[in-house]
Write an enzyme that holds these catalytic residues in place. Structure first.
Site, short mmCIF file in Angstrom:
data_model
loop_
_atom_site.label_atom_id
_atom_site.label_comp_id
_atom_site.label_asym_id
_atom_site.label_seq_id
_atom_site.Cartn_x
_atom_site.Cartn_y
_atom_site.Cartn_z
CB ALA A 150 39.08 -10.35 -20.32
CG HIS B 273 40.34 -5.24 -20.52
ND1 HIS B 273 41.39 -5.22 -19.64
CD2 HIS B 273 39.58 -6.30 -20.17
CE1 HIS B 273 41.27 -6.25 -18.79
NE2 HIS B 273 40.17 -6.91 -19.09
N1 NAI Z 1 43.69 -14.54 -21.00
C1 NAI Z 1 42.79 -13.87 -20.31
O1 NAI Z 1 42.14 -12.95 -20.81
C2 NAI Z 1 42.53 -14.21 -18.90
C3 NAI Z 1 43.26 -15.16 -18.23
N2 NAI Z 1 42.99 -15.48 -16.93
C4 NAI Z 1 43.82 -16.49 -16.29
O2 NAI Z 1 43.14 -17.74 -16.32
C5 NAI Z 1 43.62 -18.55 -15.27
C6 NAI Z 1 42.45 -19.18 -14.51
O3 NAI Z 1 41.64 -18.15 -13.98
P1 NAI Z 1 40.58 -18.45 -12.83
O4 NAI Z 1 39.87 -19.72 -13.09
O5 NAI Z 1 39.81 -17.21 -12.63
O6 NAI Z 1 41.57 -18.65 -11.58
P2 NAI Z 1 41.27 -19.34 -10.20
O7 NAI Z 1 42.29 -18.84 -9.25
O8 NAI Z 1 39.83 -19.25 -9.84
O9 NAI Z 1 41.55 -20.89 -10.51
C7 NAI Z 1 42.81 -21.41 -10.82
C8 NAI Z 1 42.82 -22.86 -10.37
O10 NAI Z 1 43.98 -23.50 -10.86
C9 NAI Z 1 44.48 -24.36 -9.86
N3 NAI Z 1 45.90 -24.61 -10.11
C10 NAI Z 1 46.94 -23.78 -9.91
N4 NAI Z 1 48.09 -24.39 -10.26
C11 NAI Z 1 47.75 -25.63 -10.68
C12 NAI Z 1 48.49 -26.74 -11.15
N5 NAI Z 1 49.82 -26.69 -11.26
N6 NAI Z 1 47.82 -27.85 -11.50
C13 NAI Z 1 46.48 -27.91 -11.39
N7 NAI Z 1 45.72 -26.90 -10.94
C14 NAI Z 1 46.36 -25.78 -10.59
C15 NAI Z 1 44.20 -23.61 -8.57
O11 NAI Z 1 44.20 -24.47 -7.48
C16 NAI Z 1 42.81 -23.04 -8.86
O12 NAI Z 1 41.81 -23.97 -8.53
C17 NAI Z 1 44.49 -17.63 -14.40
O13 NAI Z 1 45.86 -17.83 -14.74
C18 NAI Z 1 44.06 -16.25 -14.81
O14 NAI Z 1 45.03 -15.28 -14.56
C19 NAI Z 1 41.95 -14.90 -16.28
C20 NAI Z 1 41.19 -13.94 -16.90
C21 NAI Z 1 41.46 -13.49 -18.23
O1 OAA Z 2 39.68 -11.08 -16.90
C1 OAA Z 2 40.16 -9.96 -17.19
O2 OAA Z 2 39.47 -8.93 -17.29
C2 OAA Z 2 41.62 -9.83 -17.50
C3 OAA Z 2 42.53 -10.61 -16.67
O3 OAA Z 2 42.28 -10.91 -15.53
C4 OAA Z 2 43.80 -11.00 -17.28
O4 OAA Z 2 44.04 -10.68 -18.43
O5 OAA Z 2 44.61 -11.65 -16.60
#
Ligand code: NAI
Ligand code: OAA
Length: 258
Positions: free
Chosen positions: A122, A210
């Site tokens: 992000a 951010h």
């Molecule tokens: N690097 C970055 O800038 C960002 C990273 N993220 C991260 O990305 C990841 C995904 O985000 P979203 O899709 O929004 O989350 P979300 O909560 O909508 O989806 C996550 C999915 O992963 C599944 N899951 C959890 N553990 C699992 C496992 N061991 N095996 C298979 N599936 C599993 C859950 O059931 C859920 O369907 C999160 O960890 C979030 O914190 C989110 C936003 C920004």
């Molecule tokens: O999606 C965003 O803005 C940031 C976020 O949730 C993360 O870094 O875990």
């Protein structure tokens, strides 16, 4: 490239829609690893993927690369096995604050000649930060994140409230679903303990904002990103999902920018 996706949440659905439904040249999600097959069985008919609940069968399916879009715990349990067999794109980057896990993934990537891709998520400015710190001369990096209060705290507040101030190390420990950006910033720059983070819950905004400030021998830089959230998970920014697609597209590019 045939992609194996771990997770079936907001980011995973974005990727399934954009890659399999709307189509992206040379990309196709063929396998999806889930914990609950029943819950997600419609993905098979909707997107033409095969579901897996057993990690080895998933990794041995006909895929070229794994995309993790699950959570930090999944990175701990699944990534060491994944990196032995495939290149991996990882978005729950907060997991890498665990230096033992980071070292293990690095060692395995070397041993099995694999790559671990960390999308910008992000935020932006990681190219600049890496260049500015190539001689080790960036002296300070700080991140101020503001998110809608409802995605951070239970209580109702009228005015903005600083809910965390400290290092990236502590930020991801306290807010594992919101502070992944602090860890990729720390990895690109001056480290987990040295990267300062402020997290603000703001009842008056509907974007994930951010602001990054860096100083060093190169000069100074400030970036502000006002992210629209993903409707399916407002904690997550739209750009974070797009950054995975951006990373996937770059893998085969001959002209590399930045
Ligand atoms: N690097 C970055 O800038 C960002 C990273 N993220 C991260 O990305 C990841 C995904 O985000 P979203 O899709 O929004 O989350 P979300 O909560 O909508 O989806 C996550 C999915 O992963 C599944 N899951 C959890 N553990 C699992 C496992 N061991 N095996 C298979 N599936 C599993 C859950 O059931 C859920 O369907 C999160 O960890 C979030 O914190 C989110 C936003 C920004
Ligand atoms: O999606 C965003 O803005 C940031 C976020 O949730 C993360 O870094 O875990």
């Amino acid at each position: 490239m045939k992609i194996g996706l771990i997770g079936a949440g907001a980011i995973a659905h974005f990727l399934l829609e954009e890659i399999n439904e709307k189509r992206q040249e040379n990309l196709r999600i063929t396998s999806v690893f889930v914990r609950d097959r029943e819950k997600h069985h419609l993905l098979e008919s909707n997107y033409g993927v095969k579901l897996y609940t057993e990690i080895d069968a998933f990794l041995d399916s006909e895929i070229d690369i794994v995309v993790e879009a699950a959570n930090i715990e999944a990175v701990h349990t699944l990534l060491p096995a994944a990196i032995r067999k495939k290149d991996v794109v990882l978005i729950s980057i907060g997991a890498l604050v665990d230096e033992e896990l980071l070292a293990e993934l690095n060692t395995l990537a070397n041993e099995f000649n694999r790559r671990l891709y960390l999308p910008s998520g992000a935020i932006g400015g990681l190219d600049l930060l890496q260049n500015a710190h190539v001689l080790g001369t960036v002296t300070s990096v700080s991140l101020t994140t503001r998110k809608p209060a409802s995605s951070l705290i239970e209580e109702t507040i009228e005015k903005e409230k600083v809910i965390f101030e400290g290092s990236a190390t502590e930020a991801i420990r306290r807010y594992p679903k919101n502070m992944n950006v602090s860890i990729v910033l720390a990895l690109a720059g001056i480290g987990f303990d040295e990267t300062s983070v402020t997290l603000v819950a703001d009842p008056k905004i509907d974007k994930n904002i951010h602001q990054i400030e860096m100083t060093g021998d190169f000069g100074e830089a400030t970036f502000t990103i006002k992210n629209n959230p993903l409707p399916a998970n407002p904690k997550t920014s739209y750009l974070a999902a797009m950054s995975i697609l951006g990373t996937l597209k770059k893998i085969k590019q001959k002209l590399l920018i930045g």
